[in-house]
Write an enzyme that holds these catalytic residues in place. Sequence first.
Site, mmCIF file in Angstrom:
data_model
loop_
_atom_site.group_PDB
_atom_site.id
_atom_site.type_symbol
_atom_site.label_atom_id
_atom_site.label_comp_id
_atom_site.label_asym_id
_atom_site.label_seq_id
_atom_site.Cartn_x
_atom_site.Cartn_y
_atom_site.Cartn_z
ATOM 1 N N LYS A 85 55.513 47.798 12.894
ATOM 2 C CA LYS A 85 54.948 46.612 13.522
ATOM 3 C C LYS A 85 55.066 45.434 12.560
ATOM 4 C CE LYS A 85 50.491 45.563 15.792
ATOM 5 N NZ LYS A 85 49.176 46.196 16.090
ATOM 6 N N SER A 160 48.352 46.947 20.785
ATOM 7 C CA SER A 160 49.238 45.864 20.409
ATOM 8 C C SER A 160 50.473 46.322 19.643
ATOM 9 C CB SER A 160 48.471 44.841 19.570
ATOM 10 O OG SER A 160 47.994 45.427 18.371
ATOM 11 N N SER A 184 45.085 50.192 19.536
ATOM 12 C CA SER A 184 46.431 49.631 19.456
ATOM 13 C C SER A 184 47.495 50.538 18.858
ATOM 14 C CB SER A 184 46.415 48.307 18.688
ATOM 15 O OG SER A 184 45.769 47.322 19.447
#
Length: 472
Positions: A85, A160, A184
């Site tokens: 990420k 996310s 997330s």
Amino acid sequence: MSATYPESLLDAVAALRSGSISANELALQTLERARRAQQRTNCFLAIEAETFLRGAERADLVLADARRRGVVPVGALQGVPLAHKDMFGRGGDLVRYGSKAVLDQVSRQVATVTARLEQAGALEVGALNMAEFALGATGHNAAYDDCRNAWNPEHISGGSSSGSGAAVACGAAFASLGSDTGGSVRIPASANGLVGLKPTYGLIPRTGSMKLAPSIDVIGPMARTTADLAEILQLVAGGDGIDANASLRPISDYRSVIHQGVEKLRIGVPTNYFFDVATDEIREAMDRSLQALLRAGAQRVDVTVPDVAEMSELSRAIVYSEATALHAPWLRSRGERYTPQVRVRASTGLAIPAPVYLEALQLRIPLLQRFVERVFSRCDVLLTPTLPIPVPRRDETDVGAGASLWQILSRLVHCTAPFNYLGLPAITVPAGLDARGLPMGAQYVARPYAESTLLRVAAVQQRAMPLPSLTV
């Protein structure tokens, strides 16, 4: 003829060490997979091919030298492709946080977790997509376009850590690090058929990583197999002497526990809250998950779980208060660079009174103590759905989707957010495919620092309920 692409991270480690595949060949195959994954899911913000291939060349020299000398190569993951990420500091390189509001900002810090993986010899394919500033549970991103589900791009990848879930599921990386503030890591891992871990608060240092709500944020790995997840956890866990909230307690041997089984382990099944909004299909998947553990020698215990709905609201108060406080300077100086929806989300804390925020912080310890006493005195792990509903379509969860949008968004974090508030460890494990061919996930939760127990459970379930291979 090209060597066969390894099925898992540990398969890749073995193939690289034996010389049955070179780091360069593995890198080239991974790049091709990354390009296909990008076309299908938009999981990357950047594929960094040149840097990646240079790293593979260096890895081949290390691996060849080790084979020549008959020793284990330096670095447990020497030459293994990973991607993360895009929220981890890279020592002067661009980090986007999923937003175009920070393209003129360069992080000088190096994230401890990615530095540890680099020290272990892992290579980064590129930077992965994410919800803008991690403010979203679906994978929508108006700045860089949505990340889509690896199994069916019409559906959400979850957020996310959306790119992490899609990239690993597509085989564009063998594992990935994300962050989990309300689900997330677990939501995209579940939606894409992966194993994903939200560790105990403080187990993994957050130095150099993007903050959303520092009182709750954790970093966690996701991978295709439990053994791969344990390997990554082994390498990144443990305090670094910089993150004041990181635990300095000794790290368990996570690699060894995945073969220990679940004999006499007590599996708690909640009688309230977690199944209240679950669909019949999800309930049946959870029952199959439970039966797989019972056949392996575990025991069922029904448990009433205290204070859960309240904990979700308390978690929300902390997350949005702290997120707004962190974003306030940027909202004042460059608010027009945020996408409109995220600008609103980042401002939500303005509506939360300070006494509510302070009360939410003060209640955490007594509520955690009560939860541990009432639940984990009766069971070793708690079983819930990860997502109590099937993976939604992207159009169902996009802006303007109608009255049902907020109900869906609420249900996405229904089973995950309470455990962020308490700081408890939780793991999601594939629990089969639904009628539309999309993954479902079972969530297991344990007392603080009982990640080893969660890995044992996940390994047994994954062996009993393997998903079919995904070809992209």
